[in-house]
Design a protein around this motif. Structure first.
Motif, PDB file in Angstrom:
ATOM      1  N   GLY A 197       0.834  -1.193   0.000  1.00  0.00           N
ATOM      2  CA  GLY A 197       0.000   0.000   0.000  1.00  0.00           C
ATOM      3  C   GLY A 197       0.868   1.242   0.000  1.00  0.00           C
ATOM      4  N   ILE A 198       0.279   2.364  -0.321  1.00  0.00           N
ATOM      5  CA  ILE A 198       1.013   3.636  -0.376  1.00  0.00           C
ATOM      6  C   ILE A 198       0.365   4.617   0.593  1.00  0.00           C
ATOM      7  N   PHE A 199       1.187   5.296   1.364  1.00  0.00           N
ATOM      8  CA  PHE A 199       0.706   6.358   2.251  1.00  0.00           C
ATOM      9  C   PHE A 199       1.221   7.688   1.720  1.00  0.00           C
ATOM     10  N   ILE A 200       0.304   8.605   1.450  1.00  0.00           N
ATOM     11  CA  ILE A 200       0.670   9.926   0.934  1.00  0.00           C
ATOM     12  C   ILE A 200       0.520  10.954   2.047  1.00  0.00           C
ATOM     13  N   GLY A 201       1.629  11.587   2.417  1.00  0.00           N
ATOM     14  CA  GLY A 201       1.619  12.567   3.488  1.00  0.00           C
ATOM     15  C   GLY A 201       1.518  13.998   3.000  1.00  0.00           C
ATOM     16  N   ALA A 202       1.585  14.918   3.952  1.00  0.00           N
ATOM     17  CA  ALA A 202       1.373  16.336   3.658  1.00  0.00           C
ATOM     18  C   ALA A 202       2.403  16.911   2.702  1.00  0.00           C
ATOM     19  N   GLY A 203       3.619  16.333   2.689  1.00  0.00           N
ATOM     20  CA  GLY A 203       4.664  16.860   1.825  1.00  0.00           C
ATOM     21  C   GLY A 203       4.325  16.782   0.353  1.00  0.00           C
ATOM     22  N   VAL A 204       3.552  15.770  -0.035  1.00  0.00           N
ATOM     23  CA  VAL A 204       3.153  15.639  -1.439  1.00  0.00           C
ATOM     24  C   VAL A 204       2.221  16.783  -1.829  1.00  0.00           C
ATOM     25  N   SER A 205       1.279  17.097  -0.960  1.00  0.00           N
ATOM     26  CA  SER A 205       0.368  18.205  -1.240  1.00  0.00           C
ATOM     27  C   SER A 205       1.104  19.542  -1.264  1.00  0.00           C
ATOM     28  N   GLN A 206       2.084  19.686  -0.373  1.00  0.00           N
ATOM     29  CA  GLN A 206       2.863  20.919  -0.353  1.00  0.00           C
ATOM     30  C   GLN A 206       3.655  21.081  -1.651  1.00  0.00           C
ATOM     31  N   SER A 207       4.168  19.965  -2.183  1.00  0.00           N
ATOM     32  CA  SER A 207       4.916  20.053  -3.441  1.00  0.00           C
ATOM     33  C   SER A 207       4.007  20.417  -4.606  1.00  0.00           C
TER      34      SER A 207
ATOM     35  N   ARG B 274      -2.567  -2.121  -3.316  1.00  0.00           N
ATOM     36  CA  ARG B 274      -3.934  -2.493  -2.942  1.00  0.00           C
ATOM     37  C   ARG B 274      -4.766  -1.274  -2.563  1.00  0.00           C
ATOM     38  N   PHE B 275      -4.105  -0.235  -2.085  1.00  0.00           N
ATOM     39  CA  PHE B 275      -4.825   0.957  -1.632  1.00  0.00           C
ATOM     40  C   PHE B 275      -3.844   2.108  -1.482  1.00  0.00           C
ATOM     41  N   VAL B 276      -4.402   3.304  -1.394  1.00  0.00           N
ATOM     42  CA  VAL B 276      -3.630   4.505  -1.073  1.00  0.00           C
ATOM     43  C   VAL B 276      -4.291   5.145   0.135  1.00  0.00           C
ATOM     44  N   ILE B 277      -3.510   5.406   1.173  1.00  0.00           N
ATOM     45  CA  ILE B 277      -4.012   6.080   2.371  1.00  0.00           C
ATOM     46  C   ILE B 277      -3.416   7.478   2.427  1.00  0.00           C
ATOM     47  N   THR B 278      -4.204   8.432   2.869  1.00  0.00           N
ATOM     48  CA  THR B 278      -3.681   9.780   3.073  1.00  0.00           C
ATOM     49  C   THR B 278      -4.401  10.449   4.232  1.00  0.00           C
ATOM     50  N   THR B 279      -3.696  11.338   4.919  1.00  0.00           N
ATOM     51  CA  THR B 279      -4.326  12.189   5.920  1.00  0.00           C
ATOM     52  C   THR B 279      -4.621  13.565   5.327  1.00  0.00           C
ATOM     53  N   ASN B 280      -4.326  13.748   4.047  1.00  0.00           N
ATOM     54  CA  ASN B 280      -4.563  15.027   3.367  1.00  0.00           C
ATOM     55  C   ASN B 280      -6.042  15.178   3.019  1.00  0.00           C
ATOM     56  N   TYR B 281      -6.498  16.428   2.960  1.00  0.00           N
ATOM     57  CA  TYR B 281      -7.909  16.706   2.676  1.00  0.00           C
ATOM     58  C   TYR B 281      -8.174  17.000   1.206  1.00  0.00           C
ATOM     59  N   ASP B 282      -7.136  17.242   0.445  1.00  0.00           N
ATOM     60  CA  ASP B 282      -7.266  17.763  -0.915  1.00  0.00           C
ATOM     61  C   ASP B 282      -7.529  16.651  -1.932  1.00  0.00           C
ATOM     62  N   ASN B 283      -7.558  17.028  -3.215  1.00  0.00           N
ATOM     63  CA  ASN B 283      -7.838  16.051  -4.282  1.00  0.00           C
ATOM     64  C   ASN B 283      -6.626  15.826  -5.200  1.00  0.00           C
ATOM     65  N   VAL B 284      -5.418  16.052  -4.676  1.00  0.00           N
ATOM     66  CA  VAL B 284      -4.204  15.856  -5.471  1.00  0.00           C
ATOM     67  C   VAL B 284      -4.077  14.398  -5.912  1.00  0.00           C
ATOM     68  N   ILE B 285      -4.324  13.467  -5.018  1.00  0.00           N
ATOM     69  CA  ILE B 285      -4.215  12.044  -5.360  1.00  0.00           C
ATOM     70  C   ILE B 285      -5.236  11.671  -6.425  1.00  0.00           C
ATOM     71  N   GLU B 286      -6.445  12.159  -6.279  1.00  0.00           N
ATOM     72  CA  GLU B 286      -7.492  11.854  -7.261  1.00  0.00           C
ATOM     73  C   GLU B 286      -7.090  12.314  -8.661  1.00  0.00           C
TER      74      GLU B 286
END
Length: 281
Positions: A17-27, A111-123
């Motif tokens: 699985g992949i966890f996307i943190g706040a740094g990705v959204s900041q970038s 299998r999944f992507v988890i994030t604590t971010n609120y935005d739609n960058v991953i989408e």
């Protein structure tokens, strides 16, 4: 960039699985915690909280360990104005997903992507890859379980979605205690995800209060021998003691990188990792 063999082996086992943190959204151009809190303080100033209160909040907003406390205070001050601001700030249609995230989503198997971010960058990265995952939050424990059991790719927005339900986002420790203690099913699912899969953390930080909060509430599973997890983290202010503690306390192996040139090494890591692993079928 050196990719640990342990990570390659973990990925090739298939439970990944992949966890996307706040740094990705900041970038991608979204605010850091400090910047977000100061933007919310600006909003509070507009409703006349007073100079002394403003000075106090801005000082506290400089201290990572106080972020959630400041957020709690601002949530009470701003009331219904906070979810309106969150929607506008994090559902910004001009924000695009970074190229390294696009490659990760398109070319890896997970299998999944988890994030604590609120935005739609991953989408947005999923749209570019022509993949339509199920988008779920902490309010959908039954659906998360169904998707997980049936091996259907999903995004778990662990702390809510600014677009779908801004009033329900998790932005304080009180918020998170509420959803954990009121939803044992959700907590059990989180434990299942972390205890049966290897996770790669991108954009995570030792100062990210939401990540610390999430790991803290599922801490017990790490003591029970969960699979190895891996986190690409900036080596800025990163000590060997912290690296050791994350490995011992959470089974998270930190992979340090140099953040110079606007975190250029993150893209290098992703590209090298994709070259080294089995390609998506």
């Amino acid at each position: 960039m050196n990719i640990p063999k342990k990570l390659i082996d973990a990925y090739n086992k298939g439970s990944f699985g992949i966890f996307i943190g706040a740094g990705v959204s900041q970038s991608a151009g979204l605010p850091s915690w400090n910047k977000l809190l100061n933007e919310l303080i600006d909003l509070a100033v507009d409703i006349n909280i007073g100079d002394e209160k403003e000075r106090e909040l801005r000082l506290l907003a400089k201290i990572p360990s106080k972020y959630l406390l400041v957020a709690e205070e601002l949530k009470e001050i701003l009331s219904s104005d906070m979810p309106k601001f969150i929607t506008k700030r994090f559902n910004d249609k001009s924000i695009d997903s970074p190229e390294y995230l696009d490659r990760l989503i398109k070319e890896l198997s997970y299998r999944f992507v988890i994030t604590t971010n609120y935005d739609n960058v991953i989408e947005k990265a999923f749209v570019k890859a022509s993949i339509v995952p199920n988008e779920l939050t902490y309010r959908d424990p039954s659906s998360i379980n169904y998707n997980f059991i049936n091996e259907e790719v999903f995004i778990l927005k662990a702390h809510g979605d600014a677009k779908r339900a801004p009033e329900d986002i998790v932005i304080t420790e009180k918020d998170y205690r509420r959803i954990i203690y009121n939803s044992y099913g959700y907590k059990s699912i989180l434990e299942a995800l972390f205890s049966t899969n290897h996770l790669l953390f991108l954009g995570a930080s030792l100062n990210d209060p939401e990540l610390i909060l999430l790991l803290g509430y599922i801490h017990n599973i790490f003591q029970g021998g969960s699979p190895d997890h891996f986190a690409l983290m900036s080596n800025k202010d990163l000590t060997q003691t912290e690296i050791n503690r994350w490995r011992k306390d959470f089974n998270i192996n930190i992979i340090p990188y140099d953040p110079k040139d606007n975190h250029k090494e993150v893209a290098v890591f992703v590209n090298d990792f994709i070259k080294r692993v089995e390609k998506k079928s």
